[in-house]
Design an enzyme around this catalytic site. Structure first.
Site, mmCIF file in Angstrom:
data_model
loop_
_atom_site.group_PDB
_atom_site.id
_atom_site.type_symbol
_atom_site.label_atom_id
_atom_site.label_comp_id
_atom_site.label_asym_id
_atom_site.label_seq_id
_atom_site.Cartn_x
_atom_site.Cartn_y
_atom_site.Cartn_z
ATOM 1 N N GLU A 1 -114.114 -6.915 -118.716
ATOM 2 C CA GLU A 1 -114.087 -5.335 -119.511
ATOM 3 C C GLU A 1 -115.442 -4.619 -119.649
ATOM 4 O O GLU A 1 -115.406 -3.568 -119.365
ATOM 5 C CB GLU A 1 -113.496 -5.699 -120.954
ATOM 6 C CG GLU A 1 -112.033 -5.834 -121.017
ATOM 7 C CD GLU A 1 -110.997 -5.059 -120.602
ATOM 8 O OE1 GLU A 1 -111.317 -3.894 -120.558
ATOM 9 O OE2 GLU A 1 -109.861 -5.356 -120.474
ATOM 10 N N THR B 1 -113.076 5.056 -123.661
ATOM 11 C CA THR B 1 -112.768 3.738 -123.753
ATOM 12 C C THR B 1 -114.089 3.206 -124.393
ATOM 13 O O THR B 1 -115.087 3.651 -124.218
ATOM 14 C CB THR B 1 -112.678 2.998 -122.196
ATOM 15 O OG1 THR B 1 -111.654 3.610 -121.447
ATOM 16 C CG2 THR B 1 -112.820 1.601 -122.495
ATOM 17 N N ASP C 1 -109.415 7.883 -116.800
ATOM 18 C CA ASP C 1 -108.210 7.078 -116.391
ATOM 19 C C ASP C 1 -106.933 7.539 -117.066
ATOM 20 O O ASP C 1 -106.064 6.872 -116.784
ATOM 21 C CB ASP C 1 -108.597 5.546 -116.673
ATOM 22 C CG ASP C 1 -108.818 5.261 -118.066
ATOM 23 O OD1 ASP C 1 -108.809 6.489 -118.840
ATOM 24 O OD2 ASP C 1 -109.309 4.235 -118.435
#
Length: 273
Positions: free
Chosen positions: A50, A71, A66
């Site tokens: 990640e 994120t 995305d």
């Protein structure tokens, strides 16, 4: 942190990920999961996938374009899918006057917004999240959210499948982090179902666990290359390396995740302590 690896943070369609269906009643299963060292190694692997680091990246925050907004955090929480909201809400309950509290109304609105990637009202969120990366309470909240939304449900799946090896359980943990626990065709439950169909059952029905795990990894790799959610295809196709790592560990016969774990694949050259 190289760009390709950050593209690995993808999951099931946003509307499916906000409330994992196996959250309730799983906390007691922690004791039946990975032992502390196995869990640490599994989480270091997930962090590598990640965030390109073996250290849990609590202060990470970035917009990946995305479809899921921003994120952030140790498990790639996102503002468009509910788990980032969960972190900020819990943190604010413990530390009311914090830098992220002001974003709660917008994070809540994002849960039902049509455009999950809209961050126009989250100006400053990234820098504020990063500034809290060393905050002990903030880290603790992230740990609890990961356990409740991802680790505990993965233990539940592992128990129902009668998985005995640490590697298989770590694969369930990593898969639910990336694919989510929804009802869509790219979710962990869907991948398990397709694997069971291909193998004629699961280890619960007496299927050899190592063979079942090998098929599961094949099914997952194929799904990453050809997901039902076509909007993720470009990013997910670049993340097949995380599956290859598990295949590499299996090929070395380290099904109990004993350390150290040297990994030498096309995408990764690292040793897990």
């Amino acid at each position: 942190m190289y760009a390709a690896a950050r593209l690995l943070v993808q999951r099931s369609p946003p509307q499916e990920k906000a409330l994992p269906k196996n959250t309730g009643g799983e906390v007691s299963l922690l004791a039946a999961g990975l032992d502390p060292n196995q869990k640490r190694r599994a989480e270091q692997l997930i962090s590598l996938f990640e965030n390109d680091t073996l250290e849990l990246a609590y202060g990470y925050a970035e917009r990946l374009h995305d479809g899921r907004g921003i994120t952030c955090g140790r498990a790639g929480f996102t503002t468009g899918t509910g788990d980032a909201y969960e972190v900020v809400q819990r943190y604010t309950a413990q530390v009311p006057h914090n830098k992220l509290a002001k974003y709660l109304p917008e994070l809540r609105r994002s849960l039902t917004a049509r455009n999950k990637d809209d961050v126009s009202r989250l100006h400053g969120f990234i820098s504020d999240w990063k500034s809290l990366g060393n905050d002990a309470v903030f880290r603790s909240v992230q740990d609890r959210v990961v356990d409740e939304l991802y680790y505990n449900p993965s233990v539940g799946y592992s128990n129902r499948l009668n998985l005995k090896t640490a590697l298989a359980r770590a694969v369930m943990y990593d898969t639910i982090i990336q694919h989510g626990d929804g009802d869509d065709p790219d979710s962990l439950s869907a991948l398990i179902q397709r694997t069971n169909q291909a193998m004629g059952g699961s280890p619960q029905q007496g299927i050899d666990e190592r063979k079942w795990l090998g098929k599961f990894l094949d099914v997952r790799r194929s799904d990453l290359q050809h997901p039902a959610d076509r909007s993720t295809q470009h990013e997910w196709a670049q993340s097949v390396g995380r599956v290859d790592v598990f295949k590499y560990i299996a090929a070395k016969g380290n099904y109990q995740l004993n350390g150290p774990i040297p990994i030498h694949t096309r995408d990764y050259n690292v040793t897990i302590p």
